[in-house]
Write a protein that holds these residues in place. Structure first.
Motif, PDB file in Angstrom:
ATOM      1  N   LEU A 365     -13.926  10.271  14.466  1.00  0.00           N
ATOM      2  CA  LEU A 365     -13.379  10.201  14.016  1.00  0.00           C
ATOM      3  C   LEU A 365     -12.219   9.515  14.896  1.00  0.00           C
ATOM      4  CD1 LEU A 365     -13.175  11.819  10.312  1.00  0.00           C
ATOM      5  CD2 LEU A 365     -13.450  10.407  10.785  1.00  0.00           C
ATOM      6  N   PRO A 366     -11.937   8.369  14.584  1.00  0.00           N
ATOM      7  CA  PRO A 366     -10.557   8.475  15.821  1.00  0.00           C
ATOM      8  C   PRO A 366      -9.823   9.500  15.518  1.00  0.00           C
ATOM      9  CG  PRO A 366     -10.620   6.634  13.910  1.00  0.00           C
ATOM     10  CD  PRO A 366     -11.325   7.674  13.481  1.00  0.00           C
ATOM     11  N   LEU A 367      -9.020   9.568  17.203  1.00  0.00           N
ATOM     12  CA  LEU A 367      -8.064  11.071  17.026  1.00  0.00           C
ATOM     13  C   LEU A 367      -7.018  11.254  16.766  1.00  0.00           C
ATOM     14  CD1 LEU A 367      -8.572  11.076  20.978  1.00  0.00           C
ATOM     15  CD2 LEU A 367      -9.175  12.349  19.834  1.00  0.00           C
ATOM     16  N   LEU A 368      -6.450   9.797  15.731  1.00  0.00           N
ATOM     17  CA  LEU A 368      -5.105   9.754  15.253  1.00  0.00           C
ATOM     18  C   LEU A 368      -5.757  10.312  13.530  1.00  0.00           C
ATOM     19  CD1 LEU A 368      -2.524   8.926  14.455  1.00  0.00           C
ATOM     20  CD2 LEU A 368      -2.829   7.140  13.579  1.00  0.00           C
ATOM     21  N   LEU A 369      -6.674   9.904  13.243  1.00  0.00           N
ATOM     22  CA  LEU A 369      -6.935  10.506  11.834  1.00  0.00           C
ATOM     23  C   LEU A 369      -7.581  12.020  12.273  1.00  0.00           C
ATOM     24  CD1 LEU A 369      -7.650   9.673   9.258  1.00  0.00           C
ATOM     25  CD2 LEU A 369     -10.178   9.581   9.642  1.00  0.00           C
ATOM     26  N   GLN A 370      -8.027  12.210  13.098  1.00  0.00           N
ATOM     27  CA  GLN A 370      -8.034  14.201  13.565  1.00  0.00           C
ATOM     28  C   GLN A 370      -7.178  14.667  13.430  1.00  0.00           C
ATOM     29  OE1 GLN A 370     -10.518  14.798  16.618  1.00  0.00           O
ATOM     30  NE2 GLN A 370     -11.597  13.152  16.694  1.00  0.00           N
ATOM     31  N   PHE A 371      -6.146  14.083  14.044  1.00  0.00           N
ATOM     32  CA  PHE A 371      -4.601  14.798  14.228  1.00  0.00           C
ATOM     33  C   PHE A 371      -4.256  15.098  12.633  1.00  0.00           C
ATOM     34  CE2 PHE A 371      -3.951  13.842  18.670  1.00  0.00           C
ATOM     35  CZ  PHE A 371      -4.240  15.873  19.268  1.00  0.00           C
ATOM     36  N   VAL A 372      -3.957  13.730  11.693  1.00  0.00           N
ATOM     37  CA  VAL A 372      -3.686  13.708  10.196  1.00  0.00           C
ATOM     38  C   VAL A 372      -4.239  14.768   9.320  1.00  0.00           C
ATOM     39  CG1 VAL A 372      -2.868  12.427   8.464  1.00  0.00           C
ATOM     40  CG2 VAL A 372      -2.929  11.740  10.802  1.00  0.00           C
ATOM     41  N   LEU A 373      -5.687  14.558   9.641  1.00  0.00           N
ATOM     42  CA  LEU A 373      -6.350  15.649   8.434  1.00  0.00           C
ATOM     43  C   LEU A 373      -5.890  17.273   9.607  1.00  0.00           C
ATOM     44  CD1 LEU A 373     -10.153  13.753   8.438  1.00  0.00           C
ATOM     45  CD2 LEU A 373      -8.404  13.947   6.500  1.00  0.00           C
ATOM     46  N   ALA A 374      -5.888  17.076  10.708  1.00  0.00           N
ATOM     47  CA  ALA A 374      -5.742  18.739  10.672  1.00  0.00           C
ATOM     48  C   ALA A 374      -4.786  19.279  10.849  1.00  0.00           C
ATOM     49  CB  ALA A 374      -6.252  19.201  12.643  1.00  0.00           C
ATOM     50  N   GLU A 375      -3.081  18.131  10.629  1.00  0.00           N
ATOM     51  CA  GLU A 375      -2.301  18.565   9.853  1.00  0.00           C
ATOM     52  C   GLU A 375      -1.522  19.438   8.338  1.00  0.00           C
ATOM     53  OE1 GLU A 375       0.767  18.749  11.329  1.00  0.00           O
ATOM     54  OE2 GLU A 375       1.219  17.921  13.126  1.00  0.00           O
ATOM     55  N   PHE A 376      -2.560  18.008   7.542  1.00  0.00           N
ATOM     56  CA  PHE A 376      -2.853  18.271   6.130  1.00  0.00           C
ATOM     57  C   PHE A 376      -3.821  19.593   5.615  1.00  0.00           C
ATOM     58  CE2 PHE A 376      -2.912  13.619   5.393  1.00  0.00           C
ATOM     59  CZ  PHE A 376      -1.457  13.521   5.010  1.00  0.00           C
ATOM     60  N   GLY A 377      -5.079  19.659   7.179  1.00  0.00           N
ATOM     61  CA  GLY A 377      -5.621  20.903   6.692  1.00  0.00           C
ATOM     62  C   GLY A 377      -4.254  22.573   7.004  1.00  0.00           C
ATOM     63  N   VAL A 378      -3.449  22.187   8.288  1.00  0.00           N
ATOM     64  CA  VAL A 378      -2.999  23.039   8.314  1.00  0.00           C
ATOM     65  C   VAL A 378      -1.480  24.042   6.873  1.00  0.00           C
ATOM     66  CG1 VAL A 378      -0.584  23.944   9.209  1.00  0.00           C
ATOM     67  CG2 VAL A 378      -2.397  22.951  11.082  1.00  0.00           C
ATOM     68  N   ASP A 379      -1.261  22.410   6.324  1.00  0.00           N
ATOM     69  CA  ASP A 379      -0.864  22.554   5.472  1.00  0.00           C
ATOM     70  C   ASP A 379      -1.307  23.346   4.087  1.00  0.00           C
ATOM     71  OD1 ASP A 379       2.262  21.880   6.227  1.00  0.00           O
ATOM     72  OD2 ASP A 379       1.242  19.286   6.127  1.00  0.00           O
TER      73      ASP A 379
END
Length: 525
Positions: A365-379
Motif C-alpha cells: 500500500l502507498p505510505l500515505l494510506l498506511q499512515f491513515v490506516l495506522a491512525e484509524f487503527g490507533v483510534d
C-alpha cells in the motif's frame, strides 16, 4: 415544548382536566405553575398545594416524590421532598421537635414562630414562589407548606449519591495529593476551599437549563482576578438558554464559547483541586458544574495545556527536564510523521547522517494510506480499550499488538518503519497532558500528512504556516492562544520552558490581567 414532567392526579381524572393537560405548552417551570394555578404564589390551602404538585411535579406518579401531610400545634402542614435526596436524620430531628409543640406555644405569627424558634436547622430560608419551592425540592431540599400561609419554609436536607474523591486517572502524579473532584458540586468547592483559605475566594452559584436546572458555580479571588473577565463569564452563563445540561461542563463550554469547528480547546479541564487552586492564585476564573468531576479553567493557552502537575512535584531541575521531554513528545506527535514522509518522498533532502531513514521495502500500500490506516487503527484501539471490561483488556491488547500489528507487517500491508514512527507519535500523543489538545493535534498531523503527500516541501511549509496563523487568530477570552510566543514575552516564554523555583516565581501571568501581579512581596529592610 409539552411539559412531560406534569403528572396526573391520583384517582380518576375529569375530562376537562385531561383536556387541559393535553393542551399544556410550557417552556419553564414558572410557566407550568402559572398555567395550572393562574399565578406563581404559594396557595394558602394545603389541598390546592397538593393539586399543583400533582399537575406540575408528577406527585402521585413518581414513587420517589413524597408529600407528607401532618398537623403541628393545630396547624396543617405539607412536607414535600425527594426520598433519594433527603437526609433522614435531619428530617427526624425537625419533625420530632415540631411534634412536641402545643397550640398554646404558637404565637399569632405562626410562620415566624416555626422559622425562628422551632426548626433546629442551620440552612433554612423562606420562599413565596411556588416554582422556586418545586425547583428547590428537585435540587435536594425539602419544603414545609403551612395552612393559611403563602410562604413556605425550605430546609437544606441534601444528600446526593456520590463516590469518594479519588485520584483522577488522567492527572496522576508520583508524589502528591491523591484526592480529586467527584460529581458533587459542594464536595468540589470544599476541596478547593481546603487549599485556598482566603476570604477573597468568591463562590457564585446559578442554575442553567430550563429542565435540568443544573447548578453552575464560578470561583475566583476578587482581589486578584480581572473583574471584567469575571463579569464577561458571568453574563455569558446567565444568557445561556437551553433545555438543560445533562452532559454538564462540555455542553456549557459549547454554549458560552463560540469557537465554530476549530478543534483546539479554549478552556483547560482539570480534576485536581491543587491544580485549580494554583490557577486561582494566578488570577484565573474557574467554573464548576454539578454532576461533573471536571473543572473548567479560563483563560487558557496552548502552552498551559502542555503543562502537568508532576512538573511542580519535583525539583526545579527535574521539573524542567520533564517539561522538555513532554514538549518533545508533543512535537513528535505533530511533526514526526510528516517530516519522515517528506524525507522518504524527497530523499535528496536527507543529510548524510540520516540516510538510514526510509523504508527498505515499500509494502503493498502507498505510505500515505498506511499512515491513515495506522491512525484509524490507533483510534479504534483507544475506543476499544475504553469499552472493554477490565478482565478482557489483556486479551484485547494481545489481539491489537500481535494479530493486527505483526501479521499486517508480515503480509506486506504495512512496513516496519510506519509502525515504528506511528508508535512514537502515539506515545507523544498519550504524553500530552490535555486529552482535548491531543485529539486536536492528531487532526493537524493527518492534515500535514496529506499536505506533504500531495505538495511535498511546499505542502509542509504552507501547512505549518497556516497552522500557526489559525492558532494565533484563535482567541481565549480576548487573549492570544499562543501567548507568550505570540505576542512574544521573553520572560514568560522562559518560564514556560524552565520550571522556576517557587521563591523565584514572583509574578502572576500577565495573560490573566490580574489586579495584583505580584506573588512575592519584597522584604522590608
Amino acid at each position: 415544548m409539552p411539559d412531560r414532567t406534569a403528572g396526573s392526579p391520583v384517582g380518576k381524572e375529569s375530562p376537562e382536566h385531561a383536556r387541559k393537560r393535553k393542551q399544556e405548552y410550557s417552556n419553564s417551570l414558572v410557566e407550568s405553575v402559572k398555567y395550572w394555578q393562574g399565578d406563581d404564589k404559594i396557595p394558602t390551602d394545603i389541598e390546592k398545594v397538593k393539586g399543583t404538585l400533582k399537575d406540575v411535579s408528577g406527585l402521585g406518579e413518581s414513587f420517589d416524590l413524597v408529600f407528607r401531610e401532618m398537623t403541628f400545634a393545630g396547624r396543617k402542614f405539607g412536607y414535600f421532598f425527594v426520598s433519594g435526596f433527603a437526609k433522614d436524620n435531619i428530617m427526624q430531628i425537625v419533625l420530632a421537635r415540631l411534634s412536641m409543640l402545643d397550640e398554646k406555644q404558637i404565637s399569632a405569627d405562626a410562620l415566624r414562630a416555626f422559622f425562628d424558634l422551632y426548626i433546629p436547622h442551620i440552612q433554612v430560608e423562606l420562599m413565596t414562589s411556588m416554582s422556586q419551592t418545586i425547583n428547590k425540592v428537585f435540587q435536594g431540599y425539602s419544603v414545609f407548606y403551612i395552612e393559611q400561609e403563602s410562604t413556605s419554609i425550605v430546609l437544606d436536607t441534601r444528600n446526593y449519591p456520590a463516590r469518594g474523591p479519588d485520584e483522577p486517572s488522567l492527572e496522576k502524579v508520583v508524589r502528591g495529593a491523591r484526592d480529586g473532584f467527584n460529581e458533587t458540586l459542594l464536595t468540589n468547592v470544599a476541596l478547593v476551599r481546603r487549599r485556598v483559605r482566603d476570604p477573597g475566594l468568591k463562590v457564585e452559584i446559578m442554575q442553567v437549563g430550563r429542565r435540568t436546572q443544573t447548578d453552575v458555580s464560578i470561583l475566583y479571588i476578587d482581589d486578584i482576578a480581572d473583574i471584567r473577565l469575571v463579569e464577561s463569564i458571568r453574563k455569558k452563563i446567565q444568557a445561556v438558554d437551553v433545555y438543560g445540561l445533562p452532559l454538564a461542563d462540555k455542553q456549557l463550554e459549547e454554549a458560552i464559547i463560540q469557537k465554530g469547528w476549530n478543534p483546539y480547546p479554549l478552556v483547560r479541564y482539570s480534576e485536581r483541586p491543587d491544580v485549580v487552586a494554583d490557577h486561582l492564585l494566578d488570577g484565573s476564573v474557574v467554573i464548576l458544574v454539578d454532576t461533573s468531576p471536571s473543572v473548567m479553567i479560563m483563560p487558557t493557552t496552548f502552552f498551559d495545556l502542555c503543562q502537568h502537575a508532576e512538573e511542580n512535584r519535583q525539583t526545579a531541575f527535574m521539573g524542567t527536564y520533564l517539561r522538555w521531554i513532554r514538549f518533545l513528545g508533543i512535537f513528535a506527535s505533530l511533526f514526526l510523521l510528516p517530516l519522515w514522509l517528506l524525507l522518504v518522498i524527497e530523499p535528496g533532502l536527507k543529510p548524510a547522517y540520516l540516510q538510514i531513514l526510509g523504508p527498505q521495502e515499500t509494502g503493498k500500500l502507498p505510505l500515505l494510506l498506511q499512515f491513515v490506516l495506522a491512525e484509524f487503527g490507533v483510534d479504534l484501539m483507544r475506543m476499544a480499550s475504553i469499552h472493554t471490561p477490565a478482565p478482557l483488556a489483556t486479551a484485547m491488547t494481545l489481539v491489537a499488538a500481535i494479530l493486527l500489528g505483526e501479521i499486517a507487517v508480515k503480509t506486506g500491508v504495512f512496513v516496519y518503519e510506519v509502525i515504528l514512527y506511528m508508535a512514537f507519535a502515539a506515545v507523544g500523543m498519550f504524553a500530552t497532558p490535555s486529552y482535548e489538545l491531543a485529539l486536536a493535534n492528531r487532526i493537524v498531523r493527518l492534515i500535514l500528512l496529506f499536505a506533504v503527500a500531495f505538495f511535498k516541501v511546499h505542502g509542509l511549509i504552507i501547512g505549518i504556516t497556516i497552522y500557526i496563523i489559525v492558532l494565533t487568530l484563535h482567541r481565549s477570552y480576548n487573549s492570544s492562544y499562543l501567548w507568550p510566543f505570540i505576542p512574544f514575552n521573553a520572560k514568560a516564554m522562559f518560564n514556560i520552558f524552565v520550571r522556576q523555583p517557587v521563591l523565584n516565581n514572583k509574578d502572576r501571568p500577565s495573560l490573566n490581567k490580574p489586579k495584583d501581579r505580584t506573588k512575592m512581596r519584597n522584604k522590608q529592610k
